[in-house]
Design a protein around this motif. Structure first.
Motif, short mmCIF file in Angstrom:
data_model
loop_
_atom_site.label_atom_id
_atom_site.label_comp_id
_atom_site.label_asym_id
_atom_site.label_seq_id
_atom_site.Cartn_x
_atom_site.Cartn_y
_atom_site.Cartn_z
N ARG A 65 0.97 -1.29 0.00
CA ARG A 65 -0.11 -0.10 -0.11
C ARG A 65 0.93 1.12 -0.05
O ARG A 65 1.52 1.31 0.95
CB ARG A 65 -0.85 0.10 1.20
CG ARG A 65 -1.61 -1.36 1.40
CD ARG A 65 -2.87 -1.54 0.49
NE ARG A 65 -3.27 -2.59 0.41
CZ ARG A 65 -4.25 -3.18 1.00
NH1 ARG A 65 -5.16 -2.18 1.79
NH2 ARG A 65 -4.69 -4.52 1.06
N ALA A 66 0.74 2.01 -1.12
CA ALA A 66 1.95 2.97 -1.29
C ALA A 66 1.16 4.57 -1.15
O ALA A 66 0.10 4.72 -1.58
CB ALA A 66 2.48 2.78 -2.61
N PHE A 67 2.13 5.29 -0.29
CA PHE A 67 1.72 6.68 -0.38
C PHE A 67 2.98 7.70 -0.74
O PHE A 67 3.95 7.39 0.00
CB PHE A 67 1.14 7.04 1.20
CG PHE A 67 0.52 8.59 1.46
CD1 PHE A 67 -0.44 9.18 0.39
CD2 PHE A 67 1.45 9.24 2.10
CE1 PHE A 67 -0.64 10.67 0.49
CE2 PHE A 67 1.04 10.54 2.35
CZ PHE A 67 0.12 11.31 1.48
N VAL A 83 -2.63 4.86 -2.16
CA VAL A 83 -3.87 5.18 -1.23
C VAL A 83 -3.34 6.53 -0.84
O VAL A 83 -2.61 7.44 -1.36
CB VAL A 83 -3.59 4.34 0.13
CG1 VAL A 83 -4.08 2.72 -0.17
CG2 VAL A 83 -2.41 4.44 0.83
N GLY A 84 -4.45 7.05 -0.12
CA GLY A 84 -4.49 8.61 -0.09
C GLY A 84 -3.85 9.31 1.18
O GLY A 84 -3.97 10.54 1.25
N SER A 85 -3.25 8.48 2.09
CA SER A 85 -2.67 9.32 3.16
C SER A 85 -1.66 7.95 3.59
O SER A 85 -1.76 6.80 3.62
CB SER A 85 -3.62 9.55 4.43
OG SER A 85 -4.22 8.35 4.66
N ALA A 86 -0.89 8.45 4.54
CA ALA A 86 -0.04 7.69 5.31
C ALA A 86 -0.64 6.57 6.11
O ALA A 86 -0.44 5.24 6.23
CB ALA A 86 1.03 8.47 6.07
N THR A 87 -1.63 7.11 7.02
CA THR A 87 -2.24 6.18 7.70
C THR A 87 -3.11 5.08 7.10
O THR A 87 -3.36 4.12 7.69
CB THR A 87 -3.29 7.20 8.67
OG1 THR A 87 -4.01 7.86 7.83
CG2 THR A 87 -2.53 7.82 9.86
N ALA A 130 1.37 13.06 -6.82
CA ALA A 130 0.35 12.14 -7.74
C ALA A 130 0.89 11.34 -8.72
O ALA A 130 0.73 10.16 -9.08
CB ALA A 130 -0.59 13.14 -8.25
N ASP A 131 2.10 11.92 -9.47
CA ASP A 131 3.03 11.36 -10.31
C ASP A 131 3.53 9.96 -9.49
O ASP A 131 3.56 8.80 -10.40
CB ASP A 131 4.00 12.23 -11.07
CG ASP A 131 3.39 13.19 -11.90
OD1 ASP A 131 2.02 13.02 -12.28
OD2 ASP A 131 4.13 14.40 -12.30
N ALA A 132 4.01 10.22 -8.45
CA ALA A 132 4.76 9.06 -7.68
C ALA A 132 4.04 8.04 -7.63
O ALA A 132 4.18 6.68 -7.78
CB ALA A 132 5.40 9.53 -6.68
N LEU A 133 2.57 8.33 -7.27
CA LEU A 133 1.44 7.43 -7.00
C LEU A 133 1.17 6.63 -8.30
O LEU A 133 0.98 5.33 -8.08
CB LEU A 133 0.31 7.93 -6.40
CG LEU A 133 0.15 8.50 -4.86
CD1 LEU A 133 -0.90 9.17 -4.28
CD2 LEU A 133 0.52 7.26 -4.04
N ASP A 134 0.94 7.55 -9.34
CA ASP A 134 0.69 6.74 -10.55
C ASP A 134 1.74 5.52 -10.96
O ASP A 134 1.40 4.50 -11.36
CB ASP A 134 0.75 7.88 -11.92
CG ASP A 134 -0.70 8.52 -11.73
OD1 ASP A 134 -1.66 8.26 -10.85
OD2 ASP A 134 -0.66 9.70 -12.31
N ARG A 135 2.97 6.01 -10.82
CA ARG A 135 4.22 5.30 -11.17
C ARG A 135 4.18 4.01 -10.20
O ARG A 135 4.32 2.90 -10.64
CB ARG A 135 5.56 5.87 -10.64
CG ARG A 135 5.81 6.76 -12.06
CD ARG A 135 7.31 7.25 -12.25
NE ARG A 135 7.59 8.01 -11.04
CZ ARG A 135 7.74 9.59 -11.04
NH1 ARG A 135 7.11 9.84 -11.97
NH2 ARG A 135 7.83 10.02 -9.72
N ALA A 136 3.81 4.27 -8.94
CA ALA A 136 3.76 3.19 -8.07
C ALA A 136 2.50 1.82 -8.47
O ALA A 136 2.73 0.89 -8.34
CB ALA A 136 3.64 3.47 -6.58
#
Ligand code: NAD
Length: 292
Positions: free
Chosen positions: A28-30, A48-52, A34-40
């Motif tokens: 589960r990646a945060f 996911v939308g937050s660290a928690t 947004a670009d980093a999330l797309d690459r993940a």
């Protein structure tokens, strides 16, 4: 296979999270980007939308963040939302020793085990899964972190108590910074004295002046193996990151009352090079500053 939260998907973290997913872990990646999330996502992680949200139900929480303050902020957010005592916190960022010890103590106070696990190896090694991890923490913490780190690297070494992973990292990089400057100086002296660079390399690389900076990362183009010097000092390990590590070493040396004049001199030279707008060049480009 474990459920793993991965927080900080930048140049290093992106490849590391991808390797955990490739090894079959549920990642589960945060990241704030947004670009980093797309690459993940493309690499097989679940964004996911937050660290928690990433940490919810995770057996391990890996962070790969720019500096100590970012790690402190993310850990504070996680503890405020509660972290299960069964979770292992693994911080792979390069941060100051004092903060590494502080966040581990904070984790302990929250009933959670934490280790510092900074890396040796750059973006190429992060992508290839060939990093070396230096781990500071208890035996129990190391045992929990080891199999997860092994999926991202070729060596996982227990350095000692919390904070010693960071200590190993900055002591090593202080040595690297100082030997690189000394190697550059030696090539320039040899040149001024009329010695051909290749000839000096052939002699010194099998003599007592030999070091990794000379034989594996030669700062002179066309000499030794292929290095950033052969590509106009592009790629490799940026001057700005070397300067960051030298500053962390200076800070730790001050706190520990350790005498590190060569490290301080290297930090000063890298600072001057970065101030001249060259922070993006590989750290072996320091030979340009010495040339004047
Ligand atoms: P980077 O700047 O590329 O990545 C850091 C990422 O953290 C960014 O994507 C950023 O958006 C994210 N981030 C920042 N705050 C966040 C938060 N609160 N929550 C979620 N995400 C957050 O940096 P990098 O090159 O990947 O380096 C990461 C760490 O690894 C640093 O501590 C660095 O010193 C160390 N390191 C880097 C290299 C290298 O060659 N780049 C080598 C060894 C160690």
């Amino acid at each position: 296979m474990a459920r793993i939260a991965f927080i900080g998907l930048g140049n290093m973290g992106g490849g590391m999270a991808a390797n955990l997913a490739k090894a079959g872990h549920d990642v589960r990646a945060f990241d704030l980007s947004a670009d980093a999330l797309d690459r993940a996502k493309a690499a097989g992680c679940a964004p996911v939308g937050s660290a928690t949200a990433a940490a919810d139900g995770a057996e391990a929480i890996v962070t790969m963040l720019p500096a100590g303050r970012h790690v402190e902020a993310v850990y504070a957010e996680l503890f405020a939302a509660h972290v299960s005592p069964a979770t292992i916190l693994i911080d792979c960022s390069t941060i100051d020793v004092a903060t590494a010890k502080h966040v581990a103590a904070l984790a302990l106070a929250n009933g959670v085990t934490a280790v510092d696990a900074p890396v040796s190896g750059g973006i190429g090694a992060a992508n290839a899964g060939t990093l070396t991890f230096m781990v500071g923490g208890t035996d129990a913490g190391f045992a929990l972190a080891q199999p997860i780190l092994a999926a991202m690297g070729q060596a996982v070494i227990h350095a000692g108590a919390n904070g010693t992973g960071q200590a190993a990292k900055i002591a090593n990089n202080m040595l690297l910074g100082a030997t690189m400057v000394a190697t550059c100086e030696a090539f320039l002296l040899a040149e001024k004295l009329g010695l051909d660079a290749q000839t000096f390399y052939d002699i010194s690389s099998v003599s007592s002046g030999q070091s990794w900076s000379m034989t594996r990362y030669c700062p002179v183009p066309g000499v030794g193996p292929d290095t950033p010097a052969d590509h106009d000092y592009q790629g490799g390990f940026a001057t700005a990151l070397m300067l960051k590590d030298l500053k962390l070493a200076a800070e730790a040396a001050k706190d520990a009352d350790a005498n590190t004049p060569m490290g301080a001199q290297a930090a000063d030279l890298y600072q001057r090079f970065a101030d001249a707008g060259q922070g993006g060049l590989d750290f072996s480009a320091i030979i340009k500053l010495l040339r004047g």
